[in-house]
Design a protein around this motif. Structure first.
Motif, PDB file in Angstrom:
ATOM      1  N   GLU A 147       0.847  -1.201   0.000  1.00  0.00           N
ATOM      2  CA  GLU A 147       0.000   0.000   0.000  1.00  0.00           C
ATOM      3  C   GLU A 147       0.881   1.250   0.000  1.00  0.00           C
ATOM      4  OE1 GLU A 147      -3.189  -0.023  -0.389  1.00  0.00           O
ATOM      5  OE2 GLU A 147      -3.475   2.145  -0.118  1.00  0.00           O
ATOM      6  N   PHE A 149       2.046   4.886   0.779  1.00  0.00           N
ATOM      7  CA  PHE A 149       1.581   5.849   1.789  1.00  0.00           C
ATOM      8  C   PHE A 149       2.360   7.161   1.790  1.00  0.00           C
ATOM      9  CE2 PHE A 149       4.575   2.980   3.915  1.00  0.00           C
ATOM     10  CZ  PHE A 149       5.480   3.872   4.486  1.00  0.00           C
ATOM     11  N   LEU A 150       3.451   7.241   1.044  1.00  0.00           N
ATOM     12  CA  LEU A 150       4.229   8.482   1.007  1.00  0.00           C
ATOM     13  C   LEU A 150       4.784   8.721  -0.396  1.00  0.00           C
ATOM     14  CD1 LEU A 150       6.000  10.829   2.230  1.00  0.00           C
ATOM     15  CD2 LEU A 150       7.671   9.074   2.875  1.00  0.00           C
ATOM     16  N   LEU A 191      -1.196   7.957  -4.831  1.00  0.00           N
ATOM     17  CA  LEU A 191      -1.770   7.584  -3.523  1.00  0.00           C
ATOM     18  C   LEU A 191      -3.265   7.307  -3.614  1.00  0.00           C
ATOM     19  CD1 LEU A 191       0.171  10.059  -1.180  1.00  0.00           C
ATOM     20  CD2 LEU A 191       0.676   7.644  -1.652  1.00  0.00           C
ATOM     21  N   ASP A 193      -5.817   9.346  -3.406  1.00  0.00           N
ATOM     22  CA  ASP A 193      -6.429   9.972  -2.241  1.00  0.00           C
ATOM     23  C   ASP A 193      -6.426  11.485  -2.469  1.00  0.00           C
ATOM     24  OD1 ASP A 193      -7.468  10.242   0.292  1.00  0.00           O
ATOM     25  OD2 ASP A 193      -5.723   9.437   1.350  1.00  0.00           O
ATOM     26  N   THR A 224      -0.958  16.372   3.803  1.00  0.00           N
ATOM     27  CA  THR A 224      -1.570  15.182   4.406  1.00  0.00           C
ATOM     28  C   THR A 224      -2.843  14.890   3.628  1.00  0.00           C
ATOM     29  OG1 THR A 224      -2.667  16.579   6.028  1.00  0.00           O
ATOM     30  CG2 THR A 224      -0.690  15.458   6.752  1.00  0.00           C
ATOM     31  N   THR A 227      -6.727   9.939   4.217  1.00  0.00           N
ATOM     32  CA  THR A 227      -6.495   8.691   4.939  1.00  0.00           C
ATOM     33  C   THR A 227      -5.254   8.756   5.831  1.00  0.00           C
ATOM     34  OG1 THR A 227      -5.224   7.949   3.056  1.00  0.00           O
ATOM     35  CG2 THR A 227      -7.530   7.205   3.165  1.00  0.00           C
ATOM     36  N   LYS A 229      -2.282   9.477   4.550  1.00  0.00           N
ATOM     37  CA  LYS A 229      -1.102   9.346   3.682  1.00  0.00           C
ATOM     38  C   LYS A 229      -0.426  10.712   3.536  1.00  0.00           C
ATOM     39  CE  LYS A 229      -2.895   5.381   1.135  1.00  0.00           C
ATOM     40  NZ  LYS A 229      -3.140   4.778  -0.184  1.00  0.00           N
ATOM     41  N   GLY A 251       5.905   2.440  -0.131  1.00  0.00           N
ATOM     42  CA  GLY A 251       4.751   1.613   0.191  1.00  0.00           C
ATOM     43  C   GLY A 251       5.030   0.696   1.368  1.00  0.00           C
ATOM     44  N   SER A 252       4.004  -0.065   1.759  1.00  0.00           N
ATOM     45  CA  SER A 252       4.141  -0.931   2.935  1.00  0.00           C
ATOM     46  C   SER A 252       5.085  -2.108   2.672  1.00  0.00           C
ATOM     47  CB  SER A 252       2.762  -1.453   3.360  1.00  0.00           C
ATOM     48  OG  SER A 252       2.139  -2.081   2.253  1.00  0.00           O
TER      49      SER A 252
END
Ligand SMILES: NC(=O)c1ccc[n+]([C@@H]2O[C@H](COP(=O)([O-])OP(=O)(O)OC[C@H]3O[C@@H](n4cnc5c(N)ncnc54)[C@H](O)[C@@H]3O)[C@@H](O)[C@H]2O)c1
Length: 339
Positions: A147, A149-150, A191, A193, A224, A227, A229, A251-252
């Motif tokens: 996933e 996230f940044l 992302l 988002d 930001t 979610t 992220k 990602g994760s």
């Protein structure tokens, strides 16, 4: 299928490149008319590309030229008004970034695009058409880094263009709207988002003249997303090594890095200065292939009715964030994004 008859709008630094791509390298496209407020640019269109229908007035082109589409590469301050007028005249519209320099005018473009669903509407976020950036998107969709996230992303230009860029500020919307807007679009795209707060700092460290027009030559921004992220975006107008756009997506389960060292090609020079790699000089050299793919995608969508991968809503959201970063930078506080 008949070729798409295009009216080219703006024939400056980038408009000339777009016009050459459309006229000489894009299957199914034909430039039937050109519009610029600079007479020498219209002469260039006639001599270089054989365009016969030349206009100093955009409204006159919309009324009297036999065109299906407009390709807008004029000053950013007039993008929204020109896009809306073209949609109302039933034309397909390609609009360079930023789609508008205020949130309100972007919302008006979005409404006009929604009211004319048969007209293709596309915004020029060119990095989405670059092979490396597209490949990164495919990898993310395949779950290659888990996933995301940044996003860390930067846009960096050579210092020698700073004098030109100072003059550009009054019509470009400033450093966040003009340069960081690409990084903002990438962060949203990767992302998946929307941004809900933005914070920016910056200064005129090399060229004080940017401060005089309430702008900066180097900036850092934090976003930001809804979610949680994050994005960490920066801009510099003062590089000495080359045009240095690069992006990382964390990602994760892994990280993607795109163009971290802005190499011109695979050649390395070994000489009395050491071992080194030449850099790309400017945005066009870096993204030439993407600009061609972008033009081809617009023509293909307008002729086939397919939906472009980047539309009016992307234009609004990027301007919304760019506008809030500008506010944050000028007021020295976090900007909360309201929709
Ligand atoms: N996608 C990218 O990476 C990228 C890179 C550079 C520029 N751009 C965008 O492209 C646009 C043009 O940038 P540029 O560097 O070519 O600028 P420029 O100043 O060199 O050219 C601007 C052009 O707009 C025309 N123009 C201005 N007002 C007009 C009007 N009312 N009607 C018709 N024409 C008008 C001028 O005649 C000129 O041809 C800007 O919006 C900029 O943000 C995008």
């Amino acid at each position: 299928m008949k070729p798409l008859k295009i009216g080219m709008v703006g024939l400056g630094r980038l408009g000339k490149r777009h016009a050459e791509n459309l006229a000489l390298r894009t299957p199914g496209a034909s430039i039937e008319a050109a519009c610029s407020v600079v007479p020498e640019e219209l002469e260039w269109a006639q001599e270089r590309l054989g365009v016969k229908n030349l206009f100093g007035d955009y409204g006159a082109m919309l009324v009297s030229a036999d065109i299906d589409a407009v390709f807008i590469a004029s000053s950013s301050a007039v993008h929204a008004a020109q896009a809306i007028a073209a949609l109302k005249a039933g034309k397909h519209v390609f609009c360079e970034k930023p789609m508008g320099i205020s949130i309100q005018e972007c919302l008006e473009v979005e409404a006009a695009a929604a009211a004319h669903p048969k007209s293709t509407f596309m915004v020029g976020f060119v990095r989405r058409f670059d092979p490396s950036y597209r490949y990164a998107k495919e990898l993310i969709e395949q779950g290659a880094i888990g996933e995301p996230f940044l996003v860390r992303s930067q846009t960096v230009d050579l210092d020698e263009y700073a004098a030109f860029q100072v003059g550009f500020v009054p019509t470009s919307g400033g450093i966040f709207m003009d340069m960081n807007i690409h990084d903002i679009d990438l962060a949203r795209w990767y992302l998946g988002d929307e941004v809900n707060s933005a914070y920016a700092i910056g200064g005129s460290f090399v060229h004080p003249e940017f401060a005089q027009v309430m702008d900066a030559d180097n900036t850092c921004a934090l976003l930001t997303f809804s979610t949680g992220k994050m994005a960490d975006l920066s801009v510099s107008r003062t590089a000495f090594h080359g045009h240095d756009t690069h992006t990382e997506i964390v990602g994760s389960r892994g990280i993607l890095k795109i163009g971290i060292t802005p190499v011109k090609n695979r050649v390395e020079i070994f000489d009395s200065f050491g071992a080194r790699k030449p850099c790309v000089r400017d945005f066009y050299e870096r993204f030439e292939e993407a600009f061609r793919a972008e033009a081809a995608a617009f023509v293909e969508c307008a002729r086939s009715g397919a939906t472009p991968i980047v539309g009016a809503r992307d234009g609004t959201e990027a301007t919304r964030v760019g506008f809030c970063l500008t506010e944050s930078f000028r007021k020295g506080r976090i900007a909360t994004i309201r929709r």
